[in-house]
Scaffold this motif. Structure first.
Motif, PDB file in Angstrom:
ATOM      1  N   ALA A 159       1.890  -8.650  -8.752  1.00  0.00           N
ATOM      2  CA  ALA A 159       2.393  -8.177  -7.481  1.00  0.00           C
ATOM      3  C   ALA A 159       2.195  -9.144  -6.206  1.00  0.00           C
ATOM      4  O   ALA A 159       1.167  -9.666  -6.216  1.00  0.00           O
ATOM      5  N   LYS A 167      -6.284   3.802 -13.766  1.00  0.00           N
ATOM      6  CA  LYS A 167      -5.945   4.844 -12.884  1.00  0.00           C
ATOM      7  C   LYS A 167      -4.501   5.155 -13.091  1.00  0.00           C
ATOM      8  O   LYS A 167      -4.048   6.071 -12.360  1.00  0.00           O
ATOM      9  N   ASN A 193     -11.307  -9.653 -14.984  1.00  0.00           N
ATOM     10  CA  ASN A 193     -10.268  -9.067 -14.064  1.00  0.00           C
ATOM     11  C   ASN A 193     -10.625  -7.633 -13.935  1.00  0.00           C
ATOM     12  O   ASN A 193     -10.099  -6.660 -14.454  1.00  0.00           O
ATOM     13  N   GLY A 218       2.993  -2.986  -7.906  1.00  0.00           N
ATOM     14  CA  GLY A 218       2.395  -3.003  -9.526  1.00  0.00           C
ATOM     15  C   GLY A 218       2.582  -1.849 -10.022  1.00  0.00           C
ATOM     16  O   GLY A 218       2.938  -1.830 -11.362  1.00  0.00           O
ATOM     17  N   THR A 219       2.302  -0.578  -9.421  1.00  0.00           N
ATOM     18  CA  THR A 219       2.548   0.688  -9.811  1.00  0.00           C
ATOM     19  C   THR A 219       4.048   0.763 -10.330  1.00  0.00           C
ATOM     20  O   THR A 219       4.221   1.312 -11.588  1.00  0.00           O
ATOM     21  N   PRO A 251      -0.055  -7.493  -2.879  1.00  0.00           N
ATOM     22  CA  PRO A 251      -0.998  -6.541  -3.536  1.00  0.00           C
ATOM     23  C   PRO A 251      -1.400  -5.195  -2.673  1.00  0.00           C
ATOM     24  O   PRO A 251      -1.620  -5.479  -1.552  1.00  0.00           O
ATOM     25  N   GLY A 252      -1.557  -4.250  -3.172  1.00  0.00           N
ATOM     26  CA  GLY A 252      -1.902  -2.986  -2.397  1.00  0.00           C
ATOM     27  C   GLY A 252      -0.475  -2.450  -1.920  1.00  0.00           C
ATOM     28  O   GLY A 252      -0.710  -1.171  -1.272  1.00  0.00           O
ATOM     29  N   GLY A 253       0.824  -2.694  -2.079  1.00  0.00           N
ATOM     30  CA  GLY A 253       1.819  -2.042  -1.414  1.00  0.00           C
ATOM     31  C   GLY A 253       2.535  -1.121  -2.477  1.00  0.00           C
ATOM     32  O   GLY A 253       3.701  -0.730  -2.236  1.00  0.00           O
ATOM     33  N   GLY A 254       2.118  -1.014  -3.828  1.00  0.00           N
ATOM     34  CA  GLY A 254       2.535  -0.091  -4.612  1.00  0.00           C
ATOM     35  C   GLY A 254       3.503  -0.519  -5.608  1.00  0.00           C
ATOM     36  O   GLY A 254       4.281  -0.168  -6.637  1.00  0.00           O
ATOM     37  N   ARG A 291       1.887   0.211   2.409  1.00  0.00           N
ATOM     38  CA  ARG A 291       2.603   1.202   1.730  1.00  0.00           C
ATOM     39  C   ARG A 291       3.709   1.925   2.279  1.00  0.00           C
ATOM     40  O   ARG A 291       3.860   2.080   3.318  1.00  0.00           O
ATOM     41  N   LEU A 303       1.879  -9.137 -15.473  1.00  0.00           N
ATOM     42  CA  LEU A 303       2.178  -8.409 -14.139  1.00  0.00           C
ATOM     43  C   LEU A 303       1.626  -9.088 -12.869  1.00  0.00           C
ATOM     44  O   LEU A 303       0.508  -9.554 -13.053  1.00  0.00           O
ATOM     45  N   PHE A 319      -7.158  -0.888 -12.085  1.00  0.00           N
ATOM     46  CA  PHE A 319      -5.565  -0.450 -11.855  1.00  0.00           C
ATOM     47  C   PHE A 319      -5.057   0.082 -12.816  1.00  0.00           C
ATOM     48  O   PHE A 319      -4.525   1.330 -12.739  1.00  0.00           O
TER      49      PHE A 319
HETATM   50  C1  LIG Z   1      -3.179  -6.096 -10.412  1.00  0.00           C
HETATM   51  C2  LIG Z   1      -1.703  -5.726  -9.488  1.00  0.00           C
HETATM   52  C3  LIG Z   1      -0.723  -6.081 -10.304  1.00  0.00           C
HETATM   53  C4  LIG Z   1      -1.723  -4.574  -8.968  1.00  0.00           C
HETATM   54  O1  LIG Z   1      -0.395  -4.437  -8.262  1.00  0.00           O
HETATM   55  P1  LIG Z   1      -0.207  -3.862  -6.824  1.00  0.00           P
HETATM   56  O2  LIG Z   1       1.019  -4.008  -6.263  1.00  0.00           O
HETATM   57  O3  LIG Z   1      -1.506  -4.454  -5.977  1.00  0.00           O
HETATM   58  O4  LIG Z   1      -0.884  -2.387  -7.009  1.00  0.00           O
HETATM   59  P2  LIG Z   1      -0.520  -0.918  -6.314  1.00  0.00           P
HETATM   60  O5  LIG Z   1      -0.402  -1.465  -4.781  1.00  0.00           O
HETATM   61  O6  LIG Z   1       0.588  -0.317  -6.955  1.00  0.00           O
HETATM   62  O7  LIG Z   1      -1.609  -0.169  -6.420  1.00  0.00           O
HETATM   63  C5  LIG Z   1      -3.105  -0.781  -5.801  1.00  0.00           C
HETATM   64  C6  LIG Z   1      -3.948  -0.850  -6.784  1.00  0.00           C
HETATM   65  O8  LIG Z   1      -4.481  -1.887  -7.618  1.00  0.00           O
HETATM   66  C7  LIG Z   1      -5.661  -2.007  -7.592  1.00  0.00           C
HETATM   67  N1  LIG Z   1      -5.817  -3.444  -6.973  1.00  0.00           N
HETATM   68  C8  LIG Z   1      -6.058  -4.502  -7.852  1.00  0.00           C
HETATM   69  N2  LIG Z   1      -5.982  -5.691  -7.209  1.00  0.00           N
HETATM   70  C9  LIG Z   1      -5.880  -5.567  -5.920  1.00  0.00           C
HETATM   71  C10 LIG Z   1      -5.670  -6.160  -4.715  1.00  0.00           C
HETATM   72  N3  LIG Z   1      -5.966  -7.525  -4.783  1.00  0.00           N
HETATM   73  N4  LIG Z   1      -5.468  -5.703  -3.456  1.00  0.00           N
HETATM   74  C11 LIG Z   1      -5.243  -4.183  -3.533  1.00  0.00           C
HETATM   75  N5  LIG Z   1      -5.425  -3.433  -4.701  1.00  0.00           N
HETATM   76  C12 LIG Z   1      -5.801  -3.981  -5.782  1.00  0.00           C
HETATM   77  C13 LIG Z   1      -6.485  -1.133  -6.593  1.00  0.00           C
HETATM   78  O9  LIG Z   1      -7.388  -0.462  -7.460  1.00  0.00           O
HETATM   79  C14 LIG Z   1      -5.559  -0.200  -6.150  1.00  0.00           C
HETATM   80  O10 LIG Z   1      -5.635   1.193  -6.803  1.00  0.00           O
HETATM   81  P3  LIG Z   1      -5.687   2.425  -5.842  1.00  0.00           P
HETATM   82  O11 LIG Z   1      -4.372   2.436  -4.973  1.00  0.00           O
HETATM   83  O12 LIG Z   1      -5.461   3.284  -7.034  1.00  0.00           O
HETATM   84  O13 LIG Z   1      -6.810   2.366  -5.082  1.00  0.00           O
HETATM   85  C15 LIG Z   1      -1.609  -7.012  -8.304  1.00  0.00           C
HETATM   86  O14 LIG Z   1      -2.966  -6.799  -7.675  1.00  0.00           O
HETATM   87  C16 LIG Z   1      -2.038  -8.253  -8.907  1.00  0.00           C
HETATM   88  O15 LIG Z   1      -0.694  -8.915  -9.106  1.00  0.00           O
HETATM   89  N6  LIG Z   1      -2.848  -9.008  -9.237  1.00  0.00           N
HETATM   90  C17 LIG Z   1      -2.992 -10.374  -9.657  1.00  0.00           C
HETATM   91  C18 LIG Z   1      -2.309 -10.503 -11.132  1.00  0.00           C
HETATM   92  C19 LIG Z   1      -2.995  -9.756 -12.008  1.00  0.00           C
HETATM   93  O16 LIG Z   1      -4.365  -9.433 -11.910  1.00  0.00           O
HETATM   94  N7  LIG Z   1      -2.397  -9.148 -12.989  1.00  0.00           N
HETATM   95  C20 LIG Z   1      -2.779  -8.111 -14.115  1.00  0.00           C
HETATM   96  C21 LIG Z   1      -3.288  -8.967 -15.104  1.00  0.00           C
HETATM   97  S1  LIG Z   1      -3.319  -8.193 -16.562  1.00  0.00           S
END
Ligand SMILES: CC(C)(COP(=O)(O)OP(=O)(O)OC[C@H]1O[C@@H](n2cnc3c(N)ncnc32)[C@H](O)[C@@H]1OP(=O)(O)O)[C@@H](O)C(=O)NCCC(=O)NCCS
Length: 165
Positions: free
Chosen positions: A76, A120, A111, A84-85, A79-82, A3, A74, A117
């Motif tokens: 990312a 929250k 999922n 998606g948010t 994942p986990g680097g912010g 992050r 959506l 995600f």
């Molecule tokens: C779901 C997704 C978009 C989240 O994006 P991200 O960049 O990892 O999200 P952020 O870093 O902003 O936030 C991490 C949060 O995502 C959640 N998360 C979901 N999958 C995760 C993963 N593989 N690794 C880490 N965090 C994950 C956690 O709950 C975490 O929440 P917290 O920080 O409140 O504890 C991403 O994991 C992804 O691309 N997943 C695969 C595709 C998918 O499922 N898309 C949504 C379908 S509708």
């Protein structure tokens, strides 16, 4: 990457389309995404791209209709680097600018991480469409029988975030 590593969110442009098409086909089996019985060609939708330096690290596609904005896809890539948010907040800002009062999306029952995600990040479960994936599969046979963790993909989970606040 952890992050706090800087990235930018930019509108999806013409130069992003071929990359977006490959990403969508790779992650979702096709650029065609089915939600609530409708087929969307996500590669042609408006959207947002996350960039770190010269590299693309995330994609959101969306659809504005009747005062609502649907997040159609959506992803990312780190994942986990912010990312998606940031993409979801970017979509909320776009939707507000367009006069939408709701941001909504459909995810599938397998999922659990995506559901957590979104929960929250201001979304609530608006409806569970039990068994809806059977009809989606008739429109998009590429939808696999099993998804995250080997869980059978059967139901659509509709989620909504109200933008009035
Ligand atoms: C779901 C997704 C978009 C989240 O994006 P991200 O960049 O990892 O999200 P952020 O870093 O902003 O936030 C991490 C949060 O995502 C959640 N998360 C979901 N999958 C995760 C993963 N593989 N690794 C880490 N965090 C994950 C956690 O709950 C975490 O929440 P917290 O920080 O409140 O504890 C991403 O994991 C992804 O691309 N997943 C695969 C595709 C998918 O499922 N898309 C949504 C379908 S509708």
């Amino acid at each position: 990457m952890g992050r706090g590593v800087a990235f930018d969110i930019r509108p999806l442009g013409a130069g992003d389309r071929s990359w977006a098409g490959e990403l969508l086909a790779g992650h979702w089996g096709s650029v065609r995404i089915v939600t609530r019985g409708r087929v969307h060609d996500a590669s042609r939708l408006p959207g947002l791209v996350a960039w770190r330096g010269d590299g693309r690290i995330g994609l959101l596609t969306c659809r504005l209709d009747a005062g609502r904005c649907e997040i159609v896809t959506l992803n990312a890539l780190e994942p986990g680097g912010g990312v998606g948010t940031a993409l979801v907040e970017g979509a909320a800002a776009l939707a507000r600018q367009a006069g939408c009062r709701r941001l909504w999306l459909v995810t599938t029952n397998d999922n659990v991480a995506a559901r957590e995600f979104y929960l929250k990040r201001g979304f609530r479960v608006a409806a569970v469409h039990a068994g809806a994936i059977a009809a989606s599969r008739r429109l998009k046979p590429e939808i696999p029988e099993r998804g995250v963790g080997g869980v059978p993909i059967t139901d659509e989970i509709e989620m909504v975030r109200f933008l009035d606040d």
